[in-house]
Design a protein around this motif. Sequence first.
Motif, short mmCIF file in Angstrom:
data_model
loop_
_atom_site.label_atom_id
_atom_site.label_comp_id
_atom_site.label_asym_id
_atom_site.label_seq_id
_atom_site.Cartn_x
_atom_site.Cartn_y
_atom_site.Cartn_z
N ILE A 1 0.94 -0.98 -0.03
CA ILE A 1 -0.11 -0.32 -0.22
C ILE A 1 0.99 1.24 -0.15
O ILE A 1 1.74 1.38 0.93
N CYS A 2 0.83 1.99 -1.08
CA CYS A 2 1.90 3.19 -1.31
C CYS A 2 1.05 4.50 -1.27
O CYS A 2 -0.11 4.54 -1.79
N GLU A 3 1.53 5.52 -0.51
CA GLU A 3 1.13 6.70 -0.49
C GLU A 3 1.59 7.77 -1.77
O GLU A 3 2.71 7.60 -2.23
N THR A 4 0.49 8.42 -2.14
CA THR A 4 0.88 9.53 -3.43
C THR A 4 0.16 10.49 -3.25
O THR A 4 -0.97 10.63 -2.54
N ALA B 1 6.85 -3.98 -9.11
CA ALA B 1 6.85 -5.20 -9.83
C ALA B 1 7.89 -6.00 -10.20
O ALA B 1 7.93 -7.12 -10.31
N ARG B 2 9.05 -5.31 -10.53
CA ARG B 2 10.24 -5.94 -10.53
C ARG B 2 10.67 -6.74 -9.17
O ARG B 2 11.51 -7.68 -9.37
N LEU B 3 10.00 -6.34 -8.20
CA LEU B 3 10.55 -7.10 -6.93
C LEU B 3 9.21 -8.08 -6.67
O LEU B 3 9.27 -8.39 -5.51
N SER B 4 8.51 -8.51 -7.61
CA SER B 4 7.20 -9.30 -7.36
C SER B 4 6.45 -9.08 -6.53
O SER B 4 5.62 -9.67 -5.78
N ALA B 5 6.22 -7.44 -6.49
CA ALA B 5 5.06 -7.06 -5.49
C ALA B 5 4.19 -6.34 -6.19
O ALA B 5 4.49 -5.71 -7.05
N THR B 6 2.72 -6.69 -6.07
CA THR B 6 1.68 -5.78 -6.56
C THR B 6 1.64 -4.58 -5.52
O THR B 6 2.28 -4.65 -4.39
N SER B 7 0.97 -3.70 -6.20
CA SER B 7 0.84 -2.29 -5.28
C SER B 7 -0.54 -1.80 -5.53
O SER B 7 -1.26 -2.04 -6.54
N GLN B 8 -1.05 -1.01 -4.58
CA GLN B 8 -2.43 -0.18 -4.66
C GLN B 8 -1.79 1.31 -3.93
O GLN B 8 -1.21 1.34 -2.99
N GLY C 1 -15.86 9.97 2.07
CA GLY C 1 -15.19 9.74 0.91
C GLY C 1 -13.69 9.14 1.20
O GLY C 1 -13.39 8.09 0.35
N LEU C 2 -13.12 9.60 2.07
CA LEU C 2 -11.82 9.13 2.67
C LEU C 2 -11.69 7.70 3.08
O LEU C 2 -10.97 6.88 2.80
N ASP C 3 -13.00 7.52 4.02
CA ASP C 3 -13.03 6.12 4.47
C ASP C 3 -13.47 5.02 3.44
O ASP C 3 -12.67 3.90 3.53
N SER C 4 -14.24 5.62 2.64
CA SER C 4 -14.68 4.48 1.48
C SER C 4 -13.29 4.17 0.53
O SER C 4 -13.10 2.91 0.14
N SER C 5 -12.67 5.20 0.13
CA SER C 5 -11.47 4.99 -0.75
C SER C 5 -10.31 4.23 0.00
O SER C 5 -9.70 3.25 -0.73
N THR C 6 -10.28 4.38 1.24
CA THR C 6 -9.33 3.38 2.18
C THR C 6 -9.73 2.14 2.23
O THR C 6 -8.71 1.19 2.05
N ALA C 7 -10.91 1.98 2.18
CA ALA C 7 -11.46 0.71 2.49
C ALA C 7 -11.33 -0.27 1.02
O ALA C 7 -10.86 -1.59 1.09
N ASN C 8 -11.47 0.62 0.09
CA ASN C 8 -11.47 0.07 -1.17
C ASN C 8 -10.10 -0.55 -1.65
O ASN C 8 -9.76 -1.49 -2.28
N VAL C 9 -9.09 0.14 -0.95
CA VAL C 9 -7.70 -0.04 -1.12
C VAL C 9 -7.31 -1.53 -0.61
O VAL C 9 -6.75 -2.19 -1.31
N LEU C 10 -7.93 -1.75 0.64
CA LEU C 10 -7.50 -2.96 1.07
C LEU C 10 -8.53 -4.22 0.15
O LEU C 10 -7.95 -5.19 0.15
N ARG C 11 -9.72 -3.77 -0.34
CA ARG C 11 -10.34 -5.01 -1.10
C ARG C 11 -9.54 -5.33 -2.34
O ARG C 11 -9.32 -6.50 -2.69
N GLU C 12 -8.71 -4.10 -3.08
CA GLU C 12 -7.99 -4.37 -4.07
C GLU C 12 -6.71 -5.10 -3.82
O GLU C 12 -6.46 -5.76 -4.61
#
Length: 725
Positions: A285-288, A319-326, A360-371
């Motif tokens: 999980i990455c911050e941007t 991805a080159r480290l074999s890690a998916t990311s959200q 909106g913030l809570d929903s987007s954060t919960a969706n990150v864990l789903r993804e």
Amino acid sequence: MPAEPDRKGIVRHLLPRITIGTAASGHSRRHALTVNAATTLLATSWKGVATVLLANPDQPLVVAAATDGPPWKRRLNVPAVAASRRLATLPRLSSNVPSFPEHLADDALAGTALGPVWAVAPASVRTPGLGRGHGMEFFRRVEEAIDTRCEKYSHRSPVFIEVPGIKVPPTESGSRISRPIPLERIPAALDAAGVGTLLVPVLWSTDEVRARVKAAIAAQWGLGEDWKAVEGVAEPAAGGRIEVVFLHDKAGALGHGPSTSAERERDLAQMLAPYTREDTRVAAICETDWDPERWYPSVEAREKAEAEDGKWPSKQALARLSATSQYIKQAPPPIPTHTREGKPYNENYRAKKVASRQSGLDSSTANVLREILSGVGATDHRLGAAFGKLPLENWWHIGIHVRRHARSHTPGRRRTTEPAPITATLTAMRPTGGKDDSWQIWAYSPQAGQWLPLSPATTALHATDLAWDVSSYPTTGDETLQARAAADIVEQALIATRTQLPEAAPAVLYLDGDSAEYIWAGLTDEALGQDPPPGMPRPASWLPGHSLPRAQRPLATVRVIGDLERIGRPTGAHMRTGDGTWRATDTTNSLFRLATDDGTHTYPDLLLVNVPRTWAAGPAGRFGKDETRFDSGSQGKNGYAHTATRFTVIAQSADANCDLIGGVAAVLTNQGITSDVRQSTPTPLHLARRMDTTHPYYRRTAENTEDAPDADENGNTAQEETTSL
């Protein structure tokens, strides 16, 4: 098409456009026409104008061009001026084609009539008599013209009748699940995905994001409100199947700047090294802080910010480290307490704004864990439960996604003659047991060269160039290189399913008809129900898997079409009631099947009708429920109509149950693995397309460290999506 004068006496004009397509089906002798109309609002001043149109008065020719320069002195860009002058010299066109002026004079646009140059309005404007939805009045006029000159076409359209016994509710019900994976089902979901332990590093930069992600993880993964989330310590969650570690991105591996993907990969590898093991799958999980709506003082400043955006090179480095990311965005600025004029906001108004922002913030954060879970191929029983009374067969459901890239030419540089590359991805999913069990998901891409579980297949694709070179594929007749390459890649993947997937089982294929019909001739309307014509150079060009022995071919191929120009927009339905009678209804979310004129026989051609969320969320009696845009006398309101997804089942085996396969396609469209709402395509096709669209450099230009001069000489090769070739 003029509108009524506004308060200042200005008459606004609309540029109408009509597109006519066919909603024909090879299963039906009825060939219905679909008439779609759209309008473009023309501007009355140069303020904010970015696009202009120049029309030839003698030929149906319109040339579009962008403008540049400051708002007070708009100027046409040089390539558009040169193109117009070249068009004016072509002998096939009228010699009256005027050339674009170098500068746009103030009198080029007239206040009440079309000038020699048409400027497209930069923003939506409320038009007197037509409202904000300008196209509605044009639709009404087109409808009136058809009614006066033609017989009522509504009585000669293909007939679709409701499919009984299949429930496809777009929202949560007994046969649809729209919540995160329950805590007790996460271990079984990870087992089906082939994941032993899932390491979730949270790479954060600001305290606000850290606190928000910590709260969401504690709620979804059972760590409790008292969880401390110690920095740099991997802590177990979900019964020990997930390990969570918070890591402060002190090196700036995710930050914006000129750092290359290789430099970011080195920093990220050092951060993750103490926590990774051979039996661990990594999903970060990455911050941007990238905001696509951010304002920049100039075009150059925005281009510089986009070029130095840290999300895409860091995503590829992971991805080159074999890690998916959200990636999760930083919170927007807090709601102010006072207006710009210094007046305090109404407390109730501000409280609603604050609650909406936090929701909106809570929903987007919960969706990150789903993804995060769906990105590694973990899903629970929701797909099986959605089948309801339908039998759950042990089939592989394989989605096939093919996209041709378009090379955009950079003016002033030599145009490349190399063929456009393609992207091809496939996903295969099947139930591991009964309707209460998880599903497993595998994926294939030519970059990986073999079937793999979804997570390693995705990282193998994202770690390399998205484009697949097609120049080495031989062609026959008028076959394109892209079609030959796509057919060969898919055929190799289908051959490999018998040895590389966990179990050999019958397969059902799902393809997007608009993007795949140029590859396989058997997908077109004219070819439905037909045998391959004699003299076909290769069986693989007829249907995917057609070159395999008959016993190994797929059960069927499901052609999926979502373009309303090809489907025809549904306008109400007749539903069967409990006592066996039919009643008319204005809206529906049900599944329908194409029938003969008398309704006694049906075809394996189904239509899943959907009501847009913007309509469904509105109050009762809103415009569009009791009256259509054709019948309305008050065109000032916004109206919404049905959309639909069409499934055409093409049998490839004598054992194929086309009715069942069509119902399964609808169920897999209605129920996704993460989405709370109905998808537009079946889940296997949705996942295959997502492998492409989530690539770090989808529709972007990737870093090219080799042969940089040649790459510059060939121009910008940013990848763009096209639906036809």
